[in-house]
Design an enzyme around this catalytic site. Structure first.
Site, PDB file in Angstrom:
ATOM      1  N   LYS A  69      -3.816  -2.033  15.226  1.00  0.00           N
ATOM      2  CA  LYS A  69      -3.499  -0.966  16.159  1.00  0.00           C
ATOM      3  C   LYS A  69      -4.328  -1.061  17.196  1.00  0.00           C
ATOM      4  O   LYS A  69      -5.584  -1.360  17.281  1.00  0.00           O
ATOM      5  CB  LYS A  69      -3.283   0.146  15.541  1.00  0.00           C
ATOM      6  CG  LYS A  69      -2.347   0.405  14.362  1.00  0.00           C
ATOM      7  CD  LYS A  69      -2.350   1.673  13.824  1.00  0.00           C
ATOM      8  CE  LYS A  69      -1.632   1.514  12.512  1.00  0.00           C
ATOM      9  NZ  LYS A  69      -2.348   1.000  11.424  1.00  0.00           N
ATOM     10  N   SER A  86     -13.727   0.781   9.552  1.00  0.00           N
ATOM     11  CA  SER A  86     -13.068   0.824   8.484  1.00  0.00           C
ATOM     12  C   SER A  86     -13.544  -0.089   7.194  1.00  0.00           C
ATOM     13  O   SER A  86     -14.204  -1.137   7.492  1.00  0.00           O
ATOM     14  CB  SER A  86     -11.581   0.433   8.773  1.00  0.00           C
ATOM     15  OG  SER A  86     -10.856   0.112   7.569  1.00  0.00           O
ATOM     16  N   ASP A  90     -11.780  -1.278   5.376  1.00  0.00           N
ATOM     17  CA  ASP A  90     -10.848  -2.532   5.058  1.00  0.00           C
ATOM     18  C   ASP A  90     -11.696  -3.946   5.531  1.00  0.00           C
ATOM     19  O   ASP A  90     -11.252  -4.785   4.793  1.00  0.00           O
ATOM     20  CB  ASP A  90      -9.794  -2.519   6.109  1.00  0.00           C
ATOM     21  CG  ASP A  90      -8.839  -1.393   5.678  1.00  0.00           C
ATOM     22  OD1 ASP A  90      -8.989  -0.405   4.744  1.00  0.00           O
ATOM     23  OD2 ASP A  90      -7.733  -0.938   6.411  1.00  0.00           O
ATOM     24  N   VAL A 136      -5.579  -0.092   2.939  1.00  0.00           N
ATOM     25  CA  VAL A 136      -5.783  -1.509   2.721  1.00  0.00           C
ATOM     26  C   VAL A 136      -6.849  -1.839   1.737  1.00  0.00           C
ATOM     27  O   VAL A 136      -6.670  -2.566   0.697  1.00  0.00           O
ATOM     28  CB  VAL A 136      -5.955  -2.107   3.962  1.00  0.00           C
ATOM     29  CG1 VAL A 136      -6.520  -3.857   3.845  1.00  0.00           C
ATOM     30  CG2 VAL A 136      -4.545  -2.086   4.851  1.00  0.00           C
ATOM     31  N   GLU A 184       0.765  -1.123  -0.171  1.00  0.00           N
ATOM     32  CA  GLU A 184      -0.112  -0.007   0.023  1.00  0.00           C
ATOM     33  C   GLU A 184       0.898   1.229   0.078  1.00  0.00           C
ATOM     34  O   GLU A 184       2.119   1.311   0.256  1.00  0.00           O
ATOM     35  CB  GLU A 184      -0.990  -0.045   1.077  1.00  0.00           C
ATOM     36  CG  GLU A 184      -0.108  -0.153   2.573  1.00  0.00           C
ATOM     37  CD  GLU A 184      -1.151   0.530   3.756  1.00  0.00           C
ATOM     38  OE1 GLU A 184      -1.251   1.806   3.654  1.00  0.00           O
ATOM     39  OE2 GLU A 184      -1.276  -0.336   4.788  1.00  0.00           O
TER      40      GLU A 184
END
Length: 304
Positions: free
Chosen positions: A160, A141, A143, A107, A25
């Protein structure tokens, strides 16, 4: 679709010849690290992937063109511009392409462009997830949705701990996304190897991971796979120290009204400051570690 996509000659030749290719990415370059560490890390990641038998394909948007296989000059360009470059997820791609803008891919958008290009393995730092308080704010997200529908295996060091790890794993489970721990039964929390949450499955070799990934798609089960690869022990941060830093950064972000896609870059920068730069070194090392594993998985997939 192809008129919007440019695949570098090196990457296209590798794909044509059935060689291993690993997507990377570009948000980690423009929004994840400061300059010049961002560019140095990006180029080192590409070098590691080559050393492990695969071809790197750093993905981004330059002048409205979707690119799979950025040049060193383009990586430098995105690194220097930093957060001036738009952070591009699935929803942003049509706008950025139509307007001829530059974009750093998350992502989600990296997965999209990787699948368009025919790339099956992607190495990143950490995936996005459900933000703390997401059950009220619905701050989740993109993602996670992308992982449910795009056929790309994503190697990461988990999520995270600025996010709600438990809710993130529940979300992935709901959408049928396998989470496979590499040599561990515990889901890593990016800066640390432990989170207190278990993965769905474990695998001990890149070859085993490749077989699981291939069988999933052979069975017609659409969507990605999360490969959870813990940060190396010697670079793992102290759980209590990083938790305090993150809690402090989250509180500051709320007080300042930081929202949406600005939250993660803000929190990463603040955690770096609070930890005296230790979080940045951990970030770099886990990305390199993920690149090594992703290359080995891609090589194993190419041989099946």
């Amino acid at each position: 679709m192809l008129k919007y996509l440019e695949i570098s000659k090196e990457v296209q030749d590798a794909l044509n010849n059935g060689q291993a290719v690993v997507a990377l990415e570009s948000t980690i370059i423009s929004h994840g690290m400061p300059y010049p560490e961002n560019v140095e890390t990006a180029l080192t990641v590409e070098k590691i992937i080559r050393e492990n038998g695969a071809v790197p394909a750093t993905i981004g948007v330059i002048g409205g063109c979707l690119k799979a296989g950025l040049t060193a000059r383009e990586i430098e360009y995105l690194g220097k511009k930093g957060q001036e470059v738009l952070k591009v997820s699935r929803r942003d791609l049509p706008y950025v392409v139509a307007k001829g803008l530059d974009g750093a891919t998350t992502v989600a958008s990296t997965m999209i462009i990787a699948e368009m290009s025919g790339i099956k393995v992607f190495a990143t730092g950490g995936i996005g997830g459900v933000h703390r308080g997401g059950e009220q704010s619905f701050d989740i997200s993109a993602d996670l949705q992308e992982l449910s529908k795009t056929n790309v295996a994503v190697v990461s060091a988990g999520v995270k701990s600025i996010l709600d790890i438990g809710l993130t794993l529940e979300y992935l489970e709901t959408y049928g996304v396998p989470v496979i721990g590499f040599g561990t039964d515990e889901f890593p929390a990016f800066y640390t190897r432990k989170s207190g949450y278990k993965v769905n499955f474990t695998a001990d070799t890149p070859e085993e991971l490749a077989r699981i990934i291939k069988v999933k798609w052979d069975l017609g089960l659409k969507g990605g796979v999360v490969v959870a690869n813990p940060i190396p022990e010697e670079y793992s941060l102290d759980n209590e120290e990083i938790s305090r830093a993150i809690d402090s950064a989250v509180l500051e972000a709320a007080e300042k009204g930081v929202k949406g896609k600005e939250v993660t870059p803000y929190l990463l920068a603040r955690v770096k400051d609070i930890t005296g730069g230790k979080s940045l070194e951990a970030n770099i090392q886990l990305v390199l570690n993920n690149a090594r594993l992703a290359a080995k998985i891609a090589v194993a997939l190419s041989r099946i």
